[in-house]
Structure formats: C-alpha cells, structure tokens
Design an enzyme around this catalytic site. Structure first.
Site, PDB file in Angstrom:
ATOM      1  N   SER A 194      39.434  39.019  30.836  1.00 18.22           N
ATOM      2  CA  SER A 194      38.437  38.192  31.500  1.00 18.22           C
ATOM      3  C   SER A 194      37.252  37.891  30.588  1.00 18.22           C
ATOM      4  CB  SER A 194      37.917  38.917  32.749  1.00 18.22           C
ATOM      5  OG  SER A 194      37.167  40.068  32.378  1.00 18.22           O
TER       6      SER A 194
ATOM      7  N   GLU B   3      40.445  36.875  23.648  1.00 17.39           N
ATOM      8  CA  GLU B   3      40.871  35.717  24.426  1.00 17.39           C
ATOM      9  C   GLU B   3      40.334  35.938  25.835  1.00 17.39           C
ATOM     10  OE1 GLU B   3      44.920  34.029  26.419  1.00 17.39           O
ATOM     11  OE2 GLU B   3      45.121  34.827  24.385  1.00 17.39           O
TER      12      GLU B   3
ATOM     13  N   CYS C 236      47.653  32.283  30.930  1.00 24.68           N
ATOM     14  CA  CYS C 236      46.376  31.890  30.336  1.00 24.68           C
ATOM     15  C   CYS C 236      46.355  30.408  29.978  1.00 24.68           C
ATOM     16  CB  CYS C 236      46.090  32.732  29.099  1.00 24.68           C
ATOM     17  SG  CYS C 236      47.446  32.755  27.903  1.00 24.68           S
TER      18      CYS C 236
END
Length: 499
Positions: A222, A245, A282
């Site tokens: 997150s 990420e 994602c």
C-alpha cells in the site's frame, strides 16, 4: 512479553487454520540479518548463484501440489490462477539464472589509458557489485511471484545479495513452505542456507528497514505502508535505496473513433481485466476515460452486461474486503457519481464486482480527488468526456501509474497526441490491449512515477537486478590486483565494452 502468534487464516471462512510461527523480536531480526550478512561471500561465485536459482525453481516445481494447496488455502486465488503464478515464479528464477550466466548485468567497461586526450585518460575499469543484504517485503496479492520466491528475491540473489524476507501476514504458511524450499536449494548447491532468511511480524518489518546491515529494500504493497518504510529508509544515519511499489490507478483512454469502431468489445475486455483475480492486480485498469454519445453508451452497456454476469468472489482477507466496501461506498455517494453496476457485498465473505461513472465536467468542476486514487478490488471508475480538452484536463490530475492504456482505432487522428500525454504517466504504455498480465521478459518495465513506485527501476524482468548493484571503478590498478571480471585476459568470458 510473549511473542505474538502468526496464524494462517482461510479467507473463504475467516477462520484460523493453524499457528504458523511467532512474530520476530528485535533480537531475532538482528540475528536474521547478521546470518544473511555472513552469507555474502559465498554468493560471490556467479556459478553457484545460477545453480541456486535453478535448484530453487526445480524444488518449487517438484513441490507444486503442496505449494498451490497451501497458497489457495490462504488466499482463495484458486488452483488455476496459482498454477500459472507458480510457473511464472519458477520461470523467473530460471530467467535470472540465465542472466547471471551471461553476465552483461555487470556492465563491464574498460577504457585504456590515452595520453593524447584532453585531459588524458588513465586506465579505468568499471563493473557493478552487490550492495549487501536486501530486505524483501512480500506482497499480499501474489503469494509466489511477488513473495518469498518472487522477483525481488530472485533478482537480489542474482545480484549476489542475500535476502531477509518479511512474510506477508495473509499467507504465512505458504511463505514458510517456500522459504524452506529456497533454503534447501541453497544447501543442495553448497551455499549457506542463510542466503534466504524469513521473518514474521509488523514490528519485524520496521526493525528490518532500520538494521544497519541491511543495504537495500524492496516492497510491494500500500501507499501508506510503503511510504512509511521509504521514509524510514531515508531517515537512517546511512540512508539506503528503497524500491517500493505502492499504488497504481492504471488509466485507460478510449478514443471516440475506437468506441465507434468496437465499443462493445472494449467494454467486454475492460470487464474481464478489471475483475481478473477479484480486481486484486496492481495493474487493474481503475480509471477509464470514455467518450459520451452513442458509441460510448454501447461501450458502457457492454461493460454493464459483462460485469453484471460476474460471480461474487472472495478477496484476500476480511480486512481487504472491508476496505473495498468502504472505499466503493464513499465513491458512490459523491455528487454526480452513478453506479450502473453497484459494487458491494456478495455474502459474508464475498464481494460483487461493479463500476461507477461520472462526467468529466463534474469531476473537474467539483475538484474530486477520491476517484483518482487506487481502489483495490473489482471496481473501476468510468469518466465520460465530451471533448478532447476534457481528456487533457483530467489526465493532468492522474497520479503516476504502472501502466497507461490507449484504446484507439486503426487510423485514429487522436492516437499520437494521446499516447504522448499518457507516456509521462506510466512505466508501461499499451495500445489496444489490457494491462493485467505482466510478461517476465528482458524488455519489461514494471514501475512508474510516484506513487506507482519510489524509484525509476523495475521489479519485473532481468533489469530488476540493477536495483541491488552499485558501480565501482578501478583506476590504474595492476592486472593481478583486479577482480577477475576486469582482468585483461577476461578469464570469465564476460561481455564487456572496451575503448
């Protein structure tokens, strides 16, 4: 104080399956990092590194039935999806083994002395060397490919860096099983098992990023968690690289010509992509600019039909399910937002896919930011635009993403200019495709402007190894004192650039 237990939980029922481990204490984190640090010298041998990666792939393949069973019990992702993910994971390990054998990632460059230059050149020999222990923070949505045996671990080992993996709490038993296979692979090829060490616990993750022997970190998760770790890495007495990420909206722009040409197909393709894996990729397309008018209506109609037919699905955890329900509710009650298919609860442990819609003019006039944030789960936001100028204005508000997609017609007058507007927003730009599904290939780039990632590097593809290396140059060094990689006779047969 007793250590907190780590439980494996079935997301289909919310019930605890078994206690897997206990959360690591600060002392245990110190021991884990020091053990990995002690294994650095053994990884200096590239032949052994390549053998380790191949042995790990072989052991994972041999244990496929148990690995997939464990992962499905903890994630509800299903055997079909997990079989493909395991194949991706083992293929990735072997790809990095090939890269280690080939050696170009060392980027060997040799400049011979030249006194006729101004200023003169001395003898300069450059290569890349491993940073040291890498902390890997496993992802929730890929229990294999972005977890213990995943890309961060594989690329770090390929670079010659031992890893300490902080297991994700949503799949601790799968993490333990995979870590045991990687450690066994190390022993089989004559390397210390501690080239891979596994730890559990929230506090363990914080202690890990602060440990002075940790030289770099890789994270997938997150924005909130990743930013906290990024800031902790930067606040250390000696800051370290943090490759995180964090979050990605993955915008899609559909031109008017594309909607006219194949609007129904685009709507169906969008539905398949945004609901894949219960929208927990994602790279899920979470924000779509579609034209107003009849052609855009056909697209939305096809999207409505396809999403309406999607069966309720189980998300990775009850916590994730709750966050999805809260976020979609807050989006749906914004003035001007409609819900052609309302996302929401499908049962006590499932969710229904859906999508929301708003006019670009309303979005811009109201100054909404919430629709421009990633919502993890099977939902997307469709923004209907009336002019090319509205597209430009909305794209100016979109944050950095892993991907950006253009759906254009065969000969589309808007395609070139829109592609130029999308390129600054993402690390991978697609035309007439869908972003879910990331090929593990040398030319792949899985990263993007913040908040997609915190660096300019990739976490997928062989260039991911560059995150764990640093360059060093030897100047005017006698040949017998040089590392073998830089010696005149090139005993390792490495590709090199010489001048």
């Amino acid at each position: 104080m007793a250590a907190e237990p780590v439980w494996s939980v079935d997301p289909r029922t919310g019930k605890a399956r078994e206690q897997v481990a206990v959360e690591a204490s600060a002392e245990e984190i110190d021991q884990a990092v020091r053990a990995a640090h002690g294994a650095r010298a053994a990884l200096a041998d590239r032949t052994a590194r390549a053998a380790l990666l191949r042995a790990a792939a072989d052991l994972l393949d041999a244990a496929a039935e148990h690995v997939i069973e464990a992962a499905d019990a903890e994630t509800a992702l299903g055997p079909t999806r997990l079989t493909g993910e395991l194949a991706r994971t083992t293929g990735q390990l072997r790809l990095f083994a090939d890269a280690v054998d080939e050696g170009s990632f060392l980027d060997v460059r040799i400049d011979r002395p030249d006194q006729d230059r101004t200023p003169p050149w001395p003898d300069l020999r450059r290569m890349k060397i491993p940073l040291g222990v890498v902390a890997v923070y496993a992802a929730s949505n890929f229990p294999l490919a972005f977890s213990v045996p995943g890309g961060d671990t594989a690329s770090a080992l390929a670079a010659g860096c031992p890893v300490v993996v902080k297991a994700h709490p949503y799949h601790p038993a799968t993490s333990e099983l995979c870590a045991s296979l990687l450690r066994r692979a190390a022993a089989e090829v004559g390397l210390p098992e501690d080239v891979v060490v596994l730890v559990h616990g929230f506090d363990a993750g914080v202690e890990l990023i602060r440990h002075p022997l940790v030289a770099a970190a890789g994270f997938t998760g997150s924005v909130e968690g990743g930013r906290a770790l990024h800031d902790a890495a930067a606040a250390r007495p000696v800051p370290i690289p943090f490759h995180g990420e964090l979050g990605s909206l993955n915008p899609v722009v559909v031109t008017a010509a594309a909607a006219e040409e194949r609007g129904a197909d685009i709507g169906a393709g969008l539905a398949a992509s945004m609901t894949l894996g219960e929208g927990q990729f994602c790279t899920k397309p979470g924000f779509v600019l579609a034209p107003s008018g009849e052609a855009g209506d056909r697209l939305v109609s096809a999207l409505t039909d396809a999403v309406s037919e999607t069966e309720p699905g189980v998300m990775l955890s009850q916590r994730m399910r709750g966050a999805f329900l809260t976020a979609t509710y807050e989006l749906a009650i914004l003035p001007g937002v409609t819900a052609p298919v309302h996302p929401g609860p499908g049962g006590p442990y499932t969710v229904n896919a859906g999508f929301l819609a708003i006019d670009a003019r309303t979005l811009l006039e109201e100054g909404y930011r919430t629709p421009l944030m990633e919502c993890f789960g099977p939902v997307t936001m469709v923004v209907r635009y009336a002019s090319r100028e509205e597209v430009t204005s909305v794209l100016a508000l979109v944050p950095g993403s892993l991907t950006a997609t253009l759906q254009a017609a065969e000969e589309d007058p808007e395609a070139a200019s829109l592609l130029a507007e999308l390129a600054p927003l993402a690390g991978r730009v697609l035309v007439n495709g869908w972003p879910t599904g990331v090929a593990v290939a040398p030319a792949q780039h899985h990263g993007g402007p913040y908040p997609a990632t915190t660096s300019t590097s990739t976490s997928v593809g062989t260039t991911a190894v560059e995150r764990w290396l640093r360059p060093i140059t030897y100047q005017s060094t006698p040949d017998h004192l040089l590392p073998p990689e830089l010696r005149d006779d090139n005993p390792l047969g490495l590709p090199r650039r010489e001048s």
